[in-house]
Each structure stands twice: as C-alpha cells, then as structure tokens.
Design an enzyme around this catalytic site. Structure first.
Site, PDB file in Angstrom:
ATOM      1  NE  ARG A  36       3.795  11.511 -16.523  1.00  0.00           N
ATOM      2  CZ  ARG A  36       3.075  10.612 -17.177  1.00  0.00           C
ATOM      3  NH1 ARG A  36       3.133   9.345 -16.837  1.00  0.00           N
ATOM      4  NH2 ARG A  36       2.309  10.996 -18.176  1.00  0.00           N
ATOM      5  CD  GLU A  55       6.960   8.020 -22.532  1.00  0.00           C
ATOM      6  OE1 GLU A  55       5.933   7.294 -22.494  1.00  0.00           O
ATOM      7  OE2 GLU A  55       7.640   8.281 -21.529  1.00  0.00           O
ATOM      8  CG  HIS A 107       6.334   4.914 -19.813  1.00  0.00           C
ATOM      9  ND1 HIS A 107       5.821   6.164 -20.025  1.00  0.00           N
ATOM     10  CD2 HIS A 107       5.992   4.608 -18.531  1.00  0.00           C
ATOM     11  CE1 HIS A 107       5.178   6.591 -18.940  1.00  0.00           C
ATOM     12  NE2 HIS A 107       5.277   5.657 -18.014  1.00  0.00           N
TER      13      HIS A 107
END
Length: 316
Positions: free
Chosen positions: A225, A254, A273
């Site tokens: 994370r 993000e 990601h």
C-alpha cells in the site's frame, strides 16, 4: 433475513457478473454520490470500485447499514472507517486472487532492474549501441515485508529465481521473522519488497531511518500500500544515492498527480497500481463474490473475514 436480500454494488466498469445470483437477490447500483442514500436499504455491500473512499465517508451516516461488506481488493483501508470497524458488520476481501499475479510482477521488476532494461529501452529509442554488464539475480538476498498470501507468493517466486529470501510478518513463526529482525535483514538485503497491509503499525514504516539502514546497492519495491512509504524520504534516498533504485506500484495518492516529483526521480520505476491487474481478474473476482454470497445466504461461515482492528485477514 429478508426472503430476497438486497445487494448494493458500488459500481466500477466493467460491472460484476453475478451469474447464479440472478433472480435470487435484489441488486441496487451506486456511485460515490448516491452510496450514502442507498446504504440503509442494503443487506450486503459489494465494493466493486476499489479506488473509491466513498464507503468511509458514507458509513457514519444515518439509517441501517449492511450486515456484510465485501471489497474486491486485498487491501481494506479504503473501506474501514472507525464506525465500520466498531460495528458488527462483517468485512471480507478478495484474498487469494492477486497472490500469484503480484508475485510475477515483483519478479518482473527485480529482473528489469537487475538487467538494466529501462536503460536498454532508452538507448534503443536513441539508436545507441551500449554494451555493459548487468547484475545476476541468483545468489542475491531479498527481504519480503508482509507474510500474508501475497508476501508468501513473492517469496516462492524469488526463491525460484535463486534469490535467498527472508520474510517478515507481524509476529514470528516458523520460517517467518518478526518485526524485531527487520532492520538487521534490511542491512543485508539486495532487494527489499514491501507487501504488507496498511495498518497503524505499518503506516510510514519505510522512512528516512529505514532507507538509511539499507545497503547503497539495495533496491526497494512497494506492491503493498502506498502509505507504507514516506515518499519524501524515498525521493531523498534515491537522489542522495543511499539506495541504488526503487519501483513503486502503489502510492499515497492515486492516480499519481502529474506534478508529483516521483515521476522524475532518477532510478525510480513508476507503474499505475497494476501489479495484480491481469486479464480475466474481473471474472475471478465476480466468481469469488458469488461463492461467498451463497455461503452467506445459506448461513455458513464466510471465508476471507477481515479482522477489523488489525485491518487484514488473520493468518501467518
């Protein structure tokens, strides 16, 4: 339980394929703006949009709340508000779907950095013939921080490449180091892989001190994370050449803003990601949820139940 339970889906494209649940459940759809209004009607919430923090914002609102929340992701920090954590609502996640894809992605990043592939592509684009030596991966050392299914899959994959790998978890077990061993392992590692959940204990764990512990030849990879890393400290470590390189697939914010310095830091690979985003994953995630729903509807114990105080599914 109502004769026909109500399932509320926090939507994202493509929508989940619910297959065998057709006709057995009343399905409502919400986006971030309508979620709070519809939550009181739902028995179950499926968080299909795993980039949204709408659940955290909407949960403290008025009215009944679903008895079960499932998120189609491994991480749950985007869902767990203090109110949800304190409630009797069950939370489950997509544990098991992303293990091997993320492990493959880590292996790809390790090989790309060891074999200097980014500069090879850069030289190719300029039409430059630049022979040079690259690093062998077999015989190097790695420490994987996070002993859940993803961390264990990464460990297996790196070992298959000949990397001597240690794994660090919340508490020590056979074959798993505890947090007290982390600094010692970091000081010897060629590869440091962050794959831990985001909790109060892991938030910001990779800071200036931790990057200072690492070898100048070490490379850092985060597929856990974004909040595990103090990004300003990583920028400083790379610019000051405290470490040799890094790769980030997850970020504190993000999408990563265009003006973020991370885009332009020498020696840093940035990816959006996508470590677990493989072809067919939506079908796997949908099938997993359908199986869990059928267990829930039959009154059977759910799998992948998150410990809401710890922030992850308990295990090694």
């Amino acid at each position: 339980m109502a004769a026909v339970p109500t399932l509320l889906v926090l939507d994202a494209e493509p929508l989940p394929r619910l297959g065998r649940l057709t006709g057995r459940v009343r399905v409502l759809h919400a986006d971030g703006s309508s979620l709070g209004e519809l939550l009181p009607e739902a028995d179950v919430l499926l968080v299909w949009d795993t980039t949204s923090h709408a659940v955290r914002a909407a949960w403290p609102g008025e009215g009944p709340r679903p008895r079960w929340v499932h998120t189609a992701s491994a991480g749950v920090d985007h869902v767990l508000s203090p109110e949800l954590a304190a409630s009797d609502t069950v939370v489950t996640n997509a544990r098991g779907i992303f293990d091997e894809p993320v492990a493959e992605y880590v292996a790809a990043l390790v090989l790309a950095m060891a074999k200097d592939l980014p500069r090879t592509w850069e030289f190719q684009g300029r039409g430059e013939w630049r022979p040079r030596e690259t690093q062998r991966v077999a015989g190097t050392r790695a420490v994987v921080v996070g002993s859940g299914p993803v961390g264990r899959a990464i460990t297996r994959t790196l070992k298959a490449l000949g990397v001597t790998t240690a794994i660090v978890g919340r508490v020590p077990h056979t074959g798993i180091h505890g947090p007290e061993d982390l600094d010692r392992l970091l000081a010897r590692a060629d590869w440091v892989i962050a794959a831990a959940p985001l909790t109060g204990q892991t938030y910001g764990m990779f800071d200036t001190r931790r990057f200072g512990v690492m070898q100048p030849s070490a490379r850092f990879v985060n597929v856990g994370r974004g909040g595990l890393v103090v990004e300003e400290a990583l920028v400083r470590a790379l610019r000051s050449r405290w470490i040799a390189g890094a790769a980030l697939d997850v970020f504190a914010t993000e999408p990563l803003p265009p003006d973020s310095p991370l885009w332009r830091v020498p020696g840093l690979l940035v990816s959006p990601h996508l470590g677990g985003d493989t072809v067919g994953r939506h079908d796997e995630l949908g099938a997993q949820f359908v199986e869990l729903f059928e267990r829930w509807a039959a009154g059977r114990p759910l799998k992948n139940v998150v410990d809401k105080q710890r922030g992850y599914v308990p295990g090694r």
